[in-house]
Motif scaffolding. Structure first.
Motif: not given
Length: 200
Positions: A108-127, A129-131
């Motif tokens: 949301k703060l734009g800190l993941l722009d142009n880099i990869s990240a991870t999250t819990h698998p259940d939350a992956k689709p929503a993340l 969707a945020m690009g």
């Protein structure tokens, strides 16, 4: 002495917060840990009440900022203007970490722009969707930003913090009492390799 801030909010996931807080609280000589939020206390998803040490705006003064997660708590916090406007983060001088859906705050703060990240698998689709480019990894490290996926990946996230602030000996110190009997070598290899392979 370093200052570590753990950010919580109503309906945070119990283990995501308590495990990080417990692990990082196993030393009192090299850093202090503050729990920050928008209220004097926040209630977890299982009904536990945790008192905060200050307002979330104090993240600006911390050397390390770690975000808890929460299936219900994260969406509500993302929609809270007071919460989001207080997040003055600077990855050029701070170590920033998240567990599970805590990575949504970075997105949301734009800190993941142009880099990869991870999250819990259940939350992956929503993340996604945020690009955000989301990896199916327990830990992903890009410079001073680390995202962890899955509650038990707190071992890797806190280990990364200890190693960045000090060294692997400090990591082993804060993890020592958590490791199952007879499996020290197994966990050492797992934690070490997980942190090393997470660097992008």
């Amino acid at each position: 002495m370093y200052q570590i801030a753990i950010v919580i909010f109503d309906e945070f996931t119990d283990i995501d917060f308590f495990l990080m807080r417990d692990i990082l609280g196993r030393t009192t000589t090299d850093w202090t840990v503050k729990v920050l939020g928008t209220k004097p206390s926040h209630r977890s998803s299982l009904g536990m009440t945790v008192e905060t040490d200050g307002h979330v705006a104090q993240v600006a003064d911390a050397d390390v900022v770690l975000f808890s997660s929460g299936y219900k708590g994260v969406p509500a916090a993302l929609a809270d203007p007071e919460f989001m406007s207080a997040l003055k983060l600077d990855p050029t001088r701070q170590l920033l970490g998240s567990i599970c859906a805590g990575s949504f705050f970075f997105a949301k703060l734009g800190l993941l722009d142009n880099i990869s990240a991870t999250t819990h698998p259940d939350a992956k689709p929503a993340l996604v969707a945020m690009g955000v480019e989301v990896e199916d990894s327990a830990l992903v490290i890009n410079g001073n930003i680390a995202t962890a996926g899955g509650c038990l990946s707190s071992l890797y996230l806190t280990g990364w913090v200890a190693e960045r602030l000090f060294d692997s000996a400090k990591r082993r110190e804060i993890h020592r009492q958590l490791i199952p009997a007879g499996q020290a070598d197994v966990f050492e290899a797992l934690i070490e390799s997980s942190i090393t392979s997470a660097i992008r």
